[in-house]
Design a protein around this motif. Structure first.
Motif, PDB file in Angstrom:
ATOM      1  N   MET A 181       0.826  -1.202   0.000  1.00  0.00           N
ATOM      2  CA  MET A 181       0.000   0.000   0.000  1.00  0.00           C
ATOM      3  C   MET A 181       0.871   1.267   0.000  1.00  0.00           C
ATOM      4  N   GLU A 182       1.998   1.206   0.681  1.00  0.00           N
ATOM      5  CA  GLU A 182       2.885   2.363   0.797  1.00  0.00           C
ATOM      6  C   GLU A 182       3.505   2.770  -0.533  1.00  0.00           C
ATOM      7  N   PHE A 183       3.488   1.889  -1.520  1.00  0.00           N
ATOM      8  CA  PHE A 183       4.121   2.183  -2.801  1.00  0.00           C
ATOM      9  C   PHE A 183       3.164   2.739  -3.846  1.00  0.00           C
ATOM     10  N   MET A 184       1.912   2.985  -3.461  1.00  0.00           N
ATOM     11  CA  MET A 184       0.957   3.447  -4.460  1.00  0.00           C
ATOM     12  C   MET A 184       1.309   4.826  -5.005  1.00  0.00           C
ATOM     13  N   ASP A 185       1.804   5.709  -4.161  1.00  0.00           N
ATOM     14  CA  ASP A 185       2.201   7.042  -4.652  1.00  0.00           C
ATOM     15  C   ASP A 185       3.304   6.919  -5.692  1.00  0.00           C
ATOM     16  N   ARG A 186       4.257   6.037  -5.448  1.00  0.00           N
ATOM     17  CA  ARG A 186       5.341   5.816  -6.397  1.00  0.00           C
ATOM     18  C   ARG A 186       4.795   5.234  -7.705  1.00  0.00           C
ATOM     19  N   THR A 187       3.824   4.342  -7.589  1.00  0.00           N
ATOM     20  CA  THR A 187       3.211   3.750  -8.780  1.00  0.00           C
ATOM     21  C   THR A 187       2.512   4.812  -9.616  1.00  0.00           C
ATOM     22  N   LEU A 188       1.793   5.707  -8.968  1.00  0.00           N
ATOM     23  CA  LEU A 188       1.108   6.787  -9.679  1.00  0.00           C
ATOM     24  C   LEU A 188       2.114   7.716 -10.354  1.00  0.00           C
ATOM     25  N   ALA A 189       3.218   7.973  -9.675  1.00  0.00           N
ATOM     26  CA  ALA A 189       4.210   8.900 -10.211  1.00  0.00           C
ATOM     27  C   ALA A 189       4.838   8.386 -11.503  1.00  0.00           C
ATOM     28  N   MET A 190       4.869   7.065 -11.675  1.00  0.00           N
ATOM     29  CA  MET A 190       5.519   6.475 -12.846  1.00  0.00           C
ATOM     30  C   MET A 190       4.814   6.826 -14.149  1.00  0.00           C
ATOM     31  N   THR A 191       3.522   7.086 -14.082  1.00  0.00           N
ATOM     32  CA  THR A 191       2.763   7.355 -15.305  1.00  0.00           C
ATOM     33  C   THR A 191       2.033   8.700 -15.242  1.00  0.00           C
ATOM     34  N   THR A 192       2.604   9.645 -14.487  1.00  0.00           N
ATOM     35  CA  THR A 192       2.008  10.966 -14.343  1.00  0.00           C
ATOM     36  C   THR A 192       2.533  11.905 -15.426  1.00  0.00           C
ATOM     37  N   ASP A 193       1.627  12.621 -16.044  1.00  0.00           N
ATOM     38  CA  ASP A 193       1.990  13.641 -17.022  1.00  0.00           C
ATOM     39  C   ASP A 193       1.171  14.889 -16.706  1.00  0.00           C
ATOM     40  N   GLY A 194       1.778  15.817 -15.973  1.00  0.00           N
ATOM     41  CA  GLY A 194       1.042  17.008 -15.561  1.00  0.00           C
ATOM     42  C   GLY A 194      -0.069  16.663 -14.586  1.00  0.00           C
ATOM     43  N   ASP A 195      -1.295  16.971 -14.959  1.00  0.00           N
ATOM     44  CA  ASP A 195      -2.438  16.706 -14.084  1.00  0.00           C
ATOM     45  C   ASP A 195      -3.132  15.389 -14.415  1.00  0.00           C
ATOM     46  N   THR A 196      -2.507  14.597 -15.266  1.00  0.00           N
ATOM     47  CA  THR A 196      -3.119  13.338 -15.703  1.00  0.00           C
ATOM     48  C   THR A 196      -2.242  12.152 -15.319  1.00  0.00           C
ATOM     49  N   ILE A 197      -2.881  11.094 -14.838  1.00  0.00           N
ATOM     50  CA  ILE A 197      -2.186   9.850 -14.518  1.00  0.00           C
ATOM     51  C   ILE A 197      -2.828   8.743 -15.342  1.00  0.00           C
ATOM     52  N   ARG A 198      -2.035   8.042 -16.107  1.00  0.00           N
ATOM     53  CA  ARG A 198      -2.549   6.940 -16.926  1.00  0.00           C
ATOM     54  C   ARG A 198      -2.255   5.616 -16.228  1.00  0.00           C
ATOM     55  N   LEU A 199      -3.278   4.821 -16.041  1.00  0.00           N
ATOM     56  CA  LEU A 199      -3.123   3.548 -15.338  1.00  0.00           C
ATOM     57  C   LEU A 199      -3.916   2.448 -16.038  1.00  0.00           C
ATOM     58  N   PRO A 200      -3.369   1.238 -16.083  1.00  0.00           N
ATOM     59  CA  PRO A 200      -4.113   0.110 -16.646  1.00  0.00           C
ATOM     60  C   PRO A 200      -5.102  -0.454 -15.629  1.00  0.00           C
ATOM     61  N   ARG A 201      -5.930  -1.368 -16.101  1.00  0.00           N
ATOM     62  CA  ARG A 201      -6.914  -2.001 -15.215  1.00  0.00           C
ATOM     63  C   ARG A 201      -6.378  -3.266 -14.555  1.00  0.00           C
ATOM     64  N   THR A 202      -5.079  -3.401 -14.462  1.00  0.00           N
ATOM     65  CA  THR A 202      -4.455  -4.577 -13.870  1.00  0.00           C
ATOM     66  C   THR A 202      -4.986  -4.826 -12.456  1.00  0.00           C
ATOM     67  N   PRO A 203      -5.498  -6.020 -12.169  1.00  0.00           N
ATOM     68  CA  PRO A 203      -5.987  -6.294 -10.817  1.00  0.00           C
ATOM     69  C   PRO A 203      -4.835  -6.326  -9.801  1.00  0.00           C
ATOM     70  N   ILE A 204      -5.018  -5.589  -8.711  1.00  0.00           N
ATOM     71  CA  ILE A 204      -4.024  -5.462  -7.656  1.00  0.00           C
ATOM     72  C   ILE A 204      -4.698  -5.770  -6.323  1.00  0.00           C
ATOM     73  N   GLN A 205      -3.975  -6.415  -5.415  1.00  0.00           N
ATOM     74  CA  GLN A 205      -4.520  -6.770  -4.099  1.00  0.00           C
ATOM     75  C   GLN A 205      -3.570  -6.246  -3.020  1.00  0.00           C
ATOM     76  N   PRO A 206      -3.598  -4.947  -2.743  1.00  0.00           N
ATOM     77  CA  PRO A 206      -2.560  -4.322  -1.923  1.00  0.00           C
ATOM     78  C   PRO A 206      -2.526  -4.809  -0.477  1.00  0.00           C
ATOM     79  N   ILE A 207      -1.299  -4.807   0.072  1.00  0.00           N
ATOM     80  CA  ILE A 207      -1.069  -5.258   1.443  1.00  0.00           C
ATOM     81  C   ILE A 207      -0.280  -4.188   2.183  1.00  0.00           C
ATOM     82  N   ALA A 208      -0.571  -4.015   3.459  1.00  0.00           N
ATOM     83  CA  ALA A 208       0.128  -3.029   4.276  1.00  0.00           C
ATOM     84  C   ALA A 208       1.522  -3.530   4.623  1.00  0.00           C
ATOM     85  N   ALA A 209       2.508  -2.639   4.558  1.00  0.00           N
ATOM     86  CA  ALA A 209       3.888  -3.027   4.848  1.00  0.00           C
ATOM     87  C   ALA A 209       4.037  -3.589   6.259  1.00  0.00           C
TER      88      ALA A 209
END
Length: 243
Positions: free
Chosen positions: A133-161
């Motif tokens: 869960m702690e890495f979600m900000d980093r994941t969003l940053a990888m595909t951020t372009d200005g005010d837009t974030i592009r993300l696929p519909r890949t199923p994710i099952q996040p877990i707390a560190a």
């Protein structure tokens, strides 16, 4: 029980050390800052000799093809030092579904790490976790372009560190699994939906656009990053963690 925690100052490692020491064990964190270099081997023999368990939580500094050489060299050095030092249990943290994503260099590197361990002479345990869960900000940053974030519909099952650290510590002081334990959070989301939940919780006005070709998770086939049968499901939900 004496435990050498390689990468013991990181997000997971620091919590593993804390959990083990709180339970009455002797957990010693090791990292380059403490004089232990798993690539050159500097300080490695002294770090692991006489320990009951080695817990390897060190990560590659990159996620590209260079990660393959990192895990090859570091695991060769760690396994050799651990065998020489009489270590009885070697634990690594890996990724749920890691062997089903051959198009990602980093995932191939983690499979190599697992294979070196399982083929070696030391009783072992592999804990595979879903995305932190702690890495979600980093994941969003990888595909951020200005005010837009592009993300696929890949199923994710996040877990707390914190849950990952708790289970790694528990496995480390138990009998070697000589196999794999999969762990995951309780809920599955498409990655683009997680992105929207995350932005909303933070009051972030950026928008998420669904793009199944965006970012490293676009290379993930189907739902391989979600909990397989017999996985251990932890209780912390992503929405509760966000709040």
């Amino acid at each position: 029980m004496k435990c050498a925690v390689i990468g013991g100052t990181g997000l997971i490692g620091s919590q593993v050390v804390e959990n083990l020491n709180a339970a009455g064990h002797q957990a010693v964190p090791h990292s380059p800052s403490s004089g232990v270099d798993i690539i050159t081997g500097q300080g490695l023999d002294a770090a692991v000799t006489g320990t009951d368990v080695v817990i390897n939580l060190a990560n590659s500094p990159t996620f590209d093809a260079a990660s393959i050489a990192f895990f090859q060299t570091s695991m060769d050095n760690l396994v050799a030092a651990s065998e020489k030092g009489g270590v009885g249990h070697f634990v690594v943290l890996s990724i749920v579904g890691v062997d089903e994503v051959p198009d990602l260099d980093y995932y191939r590197a983690k499979v190599l790490q697992e294979n070196i361990l399982s083929a070696g002479p030391i009783p072992y345990s592999i804990v595979r976790a879903t995305q932190f869960m702690e890495f979600m900000d980093r994941t969003l940053a990888m595909t951020t372009d200005g005010d837009t974030i592009r993300l696929p519909r890949t199923p994710i099952q996040p877990i707390a560190a914190a849950e990952v650290a708790r289970i790694v510590a528990e496995v480390a002081v138990g009998s070697p699994l000589n196999g794999i334990l999969n762990i995951a959070g309780p809920d599955v989301y498409p990655l683009d939906e997680i992105g929207r939940l995350t932005l909303s919780a933070k009051g972030d006005q950026r928008s998420v656009i669904t793009d199944d070709s965006a970012g490293m998770f676009a290379a993930v086939p189907g739902d391989v990053l979600t909990a397989p049968e017999n996985a251990r499901i932890t209780p912390v939900r992503y929405t509760d963690w966000l709040s």
